[in-house]
Design an enzyme around this catalytic site. Structure first.
Site, PDB file in Angstrom:
ATOM      1  N   GLY A  90       1.772   2.264  -6.505  1.00  0.00           N
ATOM      2  CA  GLY A  90       2.360   3.140  -6.148  1.00  0.00           C
ATOM      3  C   GLY A  90       2.407   3.108  -4.740  1.00  0.00           C
ATOM      4  CD1 TRP A 106       1.077   2.268   0.463  1.00  0.00           C
ATOM      5  CD2 TRP A 106       2.701   0.301   2.051  1.00  0.00           C
ATOM      6  NE1 TRP A 106       0.410   1.602   1.925  1.00  0.00           N
ATOM      7  CE2 TRP A 106       1.364   1.081   1.966  1.00  0.00           C
ATOM      8  CE3 TRP A 106       3.049  -0.951   2.037  1.00  0.00           C
ATOM      9  CZ2 TRP A 106       0.666   0.351   3.025  1.00  0.00           C
ATOM     10  CZ3 TRP A 106       2.526  -1.601   2.938  1.00  0.00           C
ATOM     11  CH2 TRP A 106       1.157  -1.160   3.916  1.00  0.00           C
ATOM     12  CG  ASP A 157       1.159  -5.799  -7.924  1.00  0.00           C
ATOM     13  OD1 ASP A 157       0.805  -4.954  -6.526  1.00  0.00           O
ATOM     14  OD2 ASP A 157      -0.243  -6.543  -8.207  1.00  0.00           O
ATOM     15  CG  ASP A 194      -1.573  -2.033   1.429  1.00  0.00           C
ATOM     16  OD1 ASP A 194      -2.219  -1.798   1.789  1.00  0.00           O
ATOM     17  OD2 ASP A 194      -2.002  -1.054   0.381  1.00  0.00           O
ATOM     18  CE  LYS A 245      -5.008  -4.136   1.822  1.00  0.00           C
ATOM     19  NZ  LYS A 245      -4.776  -3.155   1.498  1.00  0.00           N
TER      20      LYS A 245
HETATM   21  C1  LIG Z   1      -4.682  -1.897  -2.062  1.00  0.00           C
HETATM   22  S1  LIG Z   1      -2.995  -2.947  -3.804  1.00  0.00           S
HETATM   23  C2  LIG Z   1      -2.088  -2.083  -2.792  1.00  0.00           C
HETATM   24  C3  LIG Z   1      -1.436  -0.797  -2.855  1.00  0.00           C
HETATM   25  C4  LIG Z   1      -0.380  -0.155  -3.542  1.00  0.00           C
HETATM   26  N1  LIG Z   1       0.338   0.006  -1.554  1.00  0.00           N
HETATM   27  C5  LIG Z   1      -0.292   1.397  -3.353  1.00  0.00           C
HETATM   28  O1  LIG Z   1       0.762   2.472  -2.840  1.00  0.00           O
HETATM   29  O2  LIG Z   1      -0.124   1.922  -4.575  1.00  0.00           O
HETATM   30  C6  LIG Z   1      -2.850  -4.305  -3.407  1.00  0.00           C
HETATM   31  C7  LIG Z   1      -2.027  -4.816  -4.604  1.00  0.00           C
HETATM   32  O3  LIG Z   1      -1.404  -5.950  -4.339  1.00  0.00           O
HETATM   33  C8  LIG Z   1      -1.844  -7.118  -5.466  1.00  0.00           C
HETATM   34  N2  LIG Z   1      -1.689  -8.087  -4.938  1.00  0.00           N
HETATM   35  C9  LIG Z   1      -3.005  -9.258  -4.841  1.00  0.00           C
HETATM   36  N3  LIG Z   1      -2.174 -11.127  -5.011  1.00  0.00           N
HETATM   37  C10 LIG Z   1      -0.969 -10.682  -5.103  1.00  0.00           C
HETATM   38  C11 LIG Z   1      -0.146 -11.388  -5.266  1.00  0.00           C
HETATM   39  N4  LIG Z   1       0.051 -12.780  -5.427  1.00  0.00           N
HETATM   40  N5  LIG Z   1       0.808 -11.159  -5.066  1.00  0.00           N
HETATM   41  C12 LIG Z   1       1.568  -9.318  -6.058  1.00  0.00           C
HETATM   42  N6  LIG Z   1       0.827  -8.900  -5.536  1.00  0.00           N
HETATM   43  C13 LIG Z   1      -0.800  -9.350  -5.044  1.00  0.00           C
HETATM   44  C14 LIG Z   1      -3.007  -6.376  -5.851  1.00  0.00           C
HETATM   45  O4  LIG Z   1      -2.421  -6.535  -7.151  1.00  0.00           O
HETATM   46  C15 LIG Z   1      -2.867  -4.738  -5.873  1.00  0.00           C
HETATM   47  O5  LIG Z   1      -2.024  -4.122  -6.716  1.00  0.00           O
END
Ligand SMILES: C[S@@+](CC[C@H](N)C(=O)[O-])C[C@H]1O[C@@H](n2cnc3c(N)ncnc32)[C@H](O)[C@@H]1O
Length: 205
Positions: free
Chosen positions: A52, A54, A72, A114, A154
């Site tokens: 979180g 962002w 998420d 992201d 991303k």
């Molecule tokens: C790199 S992390 C995000 C970090 C976040 N932007 C932060 O600032 O803390 C990527 C996230 O994408 C989520 N994710 C992956 N596939 C997803 C989906 N199909 N639907 C929703 N979220 C997803 C993952 O669970 C993960 O928590």
């Protein structure tokens, strides 16, 4: 210590010191400072928000006249529930087709993602999974993003991703690619920044 780990330590420690939940904050901060994607009063959706950082950045940036919805697949991060202009949901983007599915009643000013797939270590599989997430976002964009709205996504780099993104360029007044400074040097990810969504493209409703 080699450069790769120095970079990691610098941003990891900086995030810790500044009370951000992840080092990813500095990627969004750089993008926002460079391209001006978020402004006070905006309605923002943050796809793949967990843990979180962002959300922390965006909640402050939109001020109390704006709001942020985060989704998420991971369980709700309770550390963010005190943020009054934020709503979080545990769900997958693949279960979303319209704003109502995430409790929104209209278009967003900004769509952020992201999202990263669970990686297998097999590069082509991970690239395909990342592209599937990107394609899903573009699929829902006509009902999610306001005319002149902004987009940050991303992407894991691949030829197919580059080709796909080039085919979507006409949807924005400007579509740029950036690898933020805080991205690890070995990482193959980059960000797509779409400025000013052109709602009148032929296939939009
Ligand atoms: C790199 S992390 C995000 C970090 C976040 N932007 C932060 O600032 O803390 C990527 C996230 O994408 C989520 N994710 C992956 N596939 C997803 C989906 N199909 N639907 C929703 N979220 C997803 C993952 O669970 C993960 O928590």
């Amino acid at each position: 210590m080699n450069k790769k780990f120095k970079v990691k330590d610098h941003y990891f420690n900086k995030a810790k010191k500044e009370n951000f939940l992840a080092r990813s904050i500095y990627k969004l901060e750089e993008i926002d400072q460079k391209y001006g994607v978020i402004k006070p009063g905006d309605q923002v959706v943050d796809l793949g928000y967990h843990p979180g950082s962002w959300i922390q950045y965006t909640s402050k940036r939109v001020t109390d006249t704006g709001s942020v919805i985060g989704i998420d697949i991971r369980p709700l991060n309770k550390q963010l529930v005190h943020l009054k202009n934020v709503n979080l949901l545990e769900m997958s983007i693949f279960d979303v087709t319209k704003p109502g599915d995430i409790g929104a009643d209209g278009y967003f000013d900004v769509v952020l993602s992201d999202m990263a797939p669970n990686t297998t270590g097999i590069r082509s599989v991970d690239q395909d999974r990342s592209l599937a997430l990107v394609e899903k976002i573009f699929e829902i964009l006509p009902v999610f993003l306001k005319e002149n709205g902004n987009l940050v996504i991303k992407v894991f780099d691949s030829q197919s991703a580059q080709d796909y993104l080039k085919s979507q360029k006409h949807l924005f007044e400007n579509l740029s690619f950036l690898k933020p400074k805080s991205t690890r040097s070995v990482s193959k990810e980059f960000f797509v920044i779409g400025k000013k969504y052109l709602k009148n493209e032929p296939n939009s409703p």
